[in-house]
Design a protein around this motif. Structure first.
Motif, PDB file in Angstrom:
ATOM      1  N   LYS A  87       0.900  -1.183  -0.149  1.00 22.67           N
ATOM      2  CA  LYS A  87       0.127   0.007   0.028  1.00 22.67           C
ATOM      3  C   LYS A  87       0.940   0.989   0.028  1.00 22.67           C
ATOM      4  O   LYS A  87       0.751   2.233  -0.704  1.00 22.67           O
ATOM      5  N   LEU A  88       2.056   1.195   1.045  1.00 20.69           N
ATOM      6  CA  LEU A  88       2.712   2.366   0.773  1.00 20.69           C
ATOM      7  C   LEU A  88       3.583   2.504  -0.659  1.00 20.69           C
ATOM      8  O   LEU A  88       3.542   3.699  -1.074  1.00 20.69           O
ATOM      9  N   ALA A  89       3.902   1.622  -0.944  1.00 17.39           N
ATOM     10  CA  ALA A  89       4.548   1.600  -2.511  1.00 17.39           C
ATOM     11  C   ALA A  89       3.366   2.242  -3.491  1.00 17.39           C
ATOM     12  O   ALA A  89       4.019   3.211  -4.367  1.00 17.39           O
ATOM     13  N   GLN A  90       2.270   1.585  -3.541  1.00 16.69           N
ATOM     14  CA  GLN A  90       1.206   2.323  -4.340  1.00 16.69           C
ATOM     15  C   GLN A  90       0.887   3.768  -4.067  1.00 16.69           C
ATOM     16  O   GLN A  90       0.756   4.456  -5.120  1.00 16.69           O
ATOM     17  N   ASP A  91       0.936   4.196  -2.891  1.00 15.18           N
ATOM     18  CA  ASP A  91       0.709   5.535  -2.571  1.00 15.18           C
ATOM     19  C   ASP A  91       1.698   6.313  -2.955  1.00 15.18           C
ATOM     20  O   ASP A  91       1.597   7.522  -3.326  1.00 15.18           O
ATOM     21  N   LEU A  92       3.185   6.092  -2.695  1.00 13.70           N
ATOM     22  CA  LEU A  92       4.128   6.543  -3.195  1.00 13.70           C
ATOM     23  C   LEU A  92       4.162   6.853  -4.735  1.00 13.70           C
ATOM     24  O   LEU A  92       4.641   8.048  -5.177  1.00 13.70           O
ATOM     25  N   ALA A  93       3.995   5.920  -5.284  1.00 13.01           N
ATOM     26  CA  ALA A  93       3.669   5.941  -6.676  1.00 13.01           C
ATOM     27  C   ALA A  93       2.793   6.798  -7.283  1.00 13.01           C
ATOM     28  O   ALA A  93       2.803   7.813  -8.260  1.00 13.01           O
ATOM     29  N   GLU A  94       1.601   6.761  -6.765  1.00 15.49           N
ATOM     30  CA  GLU A  94       0.545   7.704  -6.911  1.00 15.49           C
ATOM     31  C   GLU A  94       0.976   9.419  -6.638  1.00 15.49           C
ATOM     32  O   GLU A  94       0.834   9.996  -7.296  1.00 15.49           O
ATOM     33  N   LEU A  95       1.777   9.436  -5.609  1.00 15.86           N
ATOM     34  CA  LEU A  95       2.070  10.839  -5.099  1.00 15.86           C
ATOM     35  C   LEU A  95       3.231  11.243  -6.289  1.00 15.86           C
ATOM     36  O   LEU A  95       3.306  12.560  -6.807  1.00 15.86           O
ATOM     37  N   ASP A  96       3.943  10.439  -6.608  1.00 14.95           N
ATOM     38  CA  ASP A  96       5.243  10.622  -7.691  1.00 14.95           C
ATOM     39  C   ASP A  96       4.394  11.176  -9.009  1.00 14.95           C
ATOM     40  O   ASP A  96       4.933  11.993  -9.654  1.00 14.95           O
ATOM     41  N   ALA A  97       3.297  10.432  -9.328  1.00 15.57           N
ATOM     42  CA  ALA A  97       2.736  10.722 -10.548  1.00 15.57           C
ATOM     43  C   ALA A  97       1.933  12.227 -10.518  1.00 15.57           C
ATOM     44  O   ALA A  97       2.180  12.872 -11.700  1.00 15.57           O
ATOM     45  N   LEU A  98       1.255  12.353  -9.252  1.00 14.42           N
ATOM     46  CA  LEU A  98       0.707  13.711  -9.233  1.00 14.42           C
ATOM     47  C   LEU A  98       1.687  14.681  -9.244  1.00 14.42           C
ATOM     48  O   LEU A  98       1.580  15.865  -9.656  1.00 14.42           O
ATOM     49  N   MET A  99       2.909  14.631  -8.398  1.00 12.59           N
ATOM     50  CA  MET A  99       3.895  15.730  -8.595  1.00 12.59           C
ATOM     51  C   MET A  99       4.583  15.737  -9.819  1.00 12.59           C
ATOM     52  O   MET A  99       4.879  17.093 -10.429  1.00 12.59           O
ATOM     53  N   ALA A 100       4.609  14.755 -10.675  1.00 12.10           N
ATOM     54  CA  ALA A 100       5.027  15.109 -12.188  1.00 12.10           C
ATOM     55  C   ALA A 100       4.183  15.720 -13.053  1.00 12.10           C
ATOM     56  O   ALA A 100       4.669  16.402 -13.921  1.00 12.10           O
ATOM     57  N   GLN A 101       2.832  15.818 -12.411  1.00 19.18           N
ATOM     58  CA  GLN A 101       1.796  16.449 -13.334  1.00 19.18           C
ATOM     59  C   GLN A 101       2.152  18.260 -13.215  1.00 19.18           C
ATOM     60  O   GLN A 101       1.719  18.796 -14.153  1.00 19.18           O
ATOM     61  N   GLY A 102       2.638  18.271 -12.079  1.00 23.47           N
ATOM     62  CA  GLY A 102       2.810  19.814 -11.662  1.00 23.47           C
ATOM     63  C   GLY A 102       1.358  20.479 -11.191  1.00 23.47           C
ATOM     64  O   GLY A 102       0.273  19.644 -11.004  1.00 23.47           O
ATOM     65  N   PRO A 103       1.451  21.611 -10.557  1.00 20.26           N
ATOM     66  CA  PRO A 103       0.289  22.264 -10.283  1.00 20.26           C
ATOM     67  C   PRO A 103      -0.745  22.590 -11.481  1.00 20.26           C
ATOM     68  O   PRO A 103      -0.188  22.798 -12.588  1.00 20.26           O
ATOM     69  N   GLY A 104      -2.099  22.454 -11.153  1.00 20.59           N
ATOM     70  CA  GLY A 104      -2.893  23.077 -12.291  1.00 20.59           C
ATOM     71  C   GLY A 104      -2.917  24.427 -12.498  1.00 20.59           C
ATOM     72  O   GLY A 104      -2.282  25.266 -11.919  1.00 20.59           O
ATOM     73  N   GLU A 105      -3.662  24.675 -13.716  1.00 15.97           N
ATOM     74  CA  GLU A 105      -3.494  26.245 -13.868  1.00 15.97           C
ATOM     75  C   GLU A 105      -4.164  27.030 -12.786  1.00 15.97           C
ATOM     76  O   GLU A 105      -3.693  27.959 -12.884  1.00 15.97           O
ATOM     77  N   SER A 106      -5.350  26.552 -12.267  1.00 17.02           N
ATOM     78  CA  SER A 106      -5.839  27.742 -11.190  1.00 17.02           C
ATOM     79  C   SER A 106      -4.601  27.900 -10.086  1.00 17.02           C
ATOM     80  O   SER A 106      -4.642  28.826  -9.639  1.00 17.02           O
ATOM     81  N   ARG A 107      -4.032  26.687  -9.870  1.00 13.65           N
ATOM     82  CA  ARG A 107      -3.031  27.115  -8.776  1.00 13.65           C
ATOM     83  C   ARG A 107      -1.901  27.778  -9.247  1.00 13.65           C
ATOM     84  O   ARG A 107      -1.397  28.533  -8.315  1.00 13.65           O
ATOM     85  N   ILE A 108      -1.335  27.885 -10.252  1.00 16.89           N
ATOM     86  CA  ILE A 108      -0.480  28.685 -10.978  1.00 16.89           C
ATOM     87  C   ILE A 108      -1.187  30.208 -10.840  1.00 16.89           C
ATOM     88  O   ILE A 108      -0.317  31.284 -10.502  1.00 16.89           O
ATOM     89  N   ARG A 109      -2.351  30.396 -11.425  1.00 11.87           N
ATOM     90  CA  ARG A 109      -2.962  31.937 -11.197  1.00 11.87           C
ATOM     91  C   ARG A 109      -2.980  32.293  -9.771  1.00 11.87           C
ATOM     92  O   ARG A 109      -2.474  33.289  -9.624  1.00 11.87           O
ATOM     93  N   GLU A 110      -3.419  31.417  -9.037  1.00 13.33           N
ATOM     94  CA  GLU A 110      -3.345  31.821  -7.430  1.00 13.33           C
ATOM     95  C   GLU A 110      -2.069  32.169  -7.043  1.00 13.33           C
ATOM     96  O   GLU A 110      -1.739  33.147  -6.226  1.00 13.33           O
ATOM     97  N   ALA A 111      -1.039  31.518  -7.341  1.00 17.99           N
ATOM     98  CA  ALA A 111       0.424  31.648  -6.942  1.00 17.99           C
ATOM     99  C   ALA A 111       0.856  33.092  -7.318  1.00 17.99           C
ATOM    100  O   ALA A 111       1.658  33.725  -6.775  1.00 17.99           O
ATOM    101  N   SER A 112       0.628  33.399  -8.464  1.00 21.16           N
ATOM    102  CA  SER A 112       0.917  34.423  -9.494  1.00 21.16           C
ATOM    103  C   SER A 112       0.109  35.665  -8.461  1.00 21.16           C
ATOM    104  O   SER A 112       0.676  36.889  -8.312  1.00 21.16           O
ATOM    105  N   ARG A 113      -1.196  35.337  -8.329  1.00 12.96           N
ATOM    106  CA  ARG A 113      -1.809  36.639  -7.611  1.00 12.96           C
ATOM    107  C   ARG A 113      -1.240  36.880  -6.088  1.00 12.96           C
ATOM    108  O   ARG A 113      -1.002  37.996  -5.711  1.00 12.96           O
ATOM    109  N   ARG A 114      -0.589  35.965  -5.223  1.00 14.18           N
ATOM    110  CA  ARG A 114      -0.172  35.924  -4.237  1.00 14.18           C
ATOM    111  C   ARG A 114       1.246  36.766  -4.339  1.00 14.18           C
ATOM    112  O   ARG A 114       1.597  37.641  -3.536  1.00 14.18           O
ATOM    113  N   LEU A 115       1.878  36.468  -5.204  1.00 16.11           N
ATOM    114  CA  LEU A 115       3.088  37.071  -5.595  1.00 16.11           C
ATOM    115  C   LEU A 115       3.153  38.661  -5.874  1.00 16.11           C
ATOM    116  O   LEU A 115       3.543  39.314  -5.302  1.00 16.11           O
ATOM    117  N   VAL A 116       1.931  39.109  -6.584  1.00 12.79           N
ATOM    118  CA  VAL A 116       1.575  40.336  -7.022  1.00 12.79           C
ATOM    119  C   VAL A 116       1.329  41.098  -5.480  1.00 12.79           C
ATOM    120  O   VAL A 116       1.565  42.079  -5.397  1.00 12.79           O
TER     121      VAL A 116
END
Length: 102
Positions: free
Chosen positions: A56-85
């Motif tokens: 189960k740990l190996a499966q969860d870590l693989a899923e986490l790696d896949a999510l991290m590889a996708q990177g943040p979604g467009e809405s998260r990038i927009r929100e990070a940009s707003r915070r920076l401004v």
């Protein structure tokens, strides 16, 4: 452990009951020393990964790696940009960032 040890001591020395009781004491001691030898589940699974919780740990870590590889979604990038401004606005005169006053 204390109960098992007391039963082993109370048994007649050399009897089958005593041998079985001491075997139980040894099993409990081995199990407790094995579990305390690892600080985390990840450490334990690096040695023996056949257990269900390790799978189960190996499966969860693989899923986490896949999510991290996708990177943040467009809405998260927009929100990070707003915070920076907003952070930049705090440090400078806000007038330079307002479009309506140009």
């Amino acid at each position: 452990l204390d109960v098992a040890r007391a039963a082993a001591v109370a048994a007649v020395p050399g009897s089958a009951e005593a041998a079985q009781a001491w075997e139980v004491v040894e099993e409990i001691e081995r199990a407790s020393s094995k579990s305390s030898a690892f600080s985390t589940l990840e450490d334990e699974c690096s040695v023996d990964d056949a257990d269900d919780k390790c799978k189960k740990l190996a499966q969860d870590l693989a899923e986490l790696d896949a999510l991290m590889a996708q990177g943040p979604g467009e809405s998260r990038i927009r929100e990070a940009s707003r915070r920076l401004v907003r952070e930049l606005e705090k440090g400078y005169d806000e007038k330079m960032f307002r479009k309506d006053e140009e």
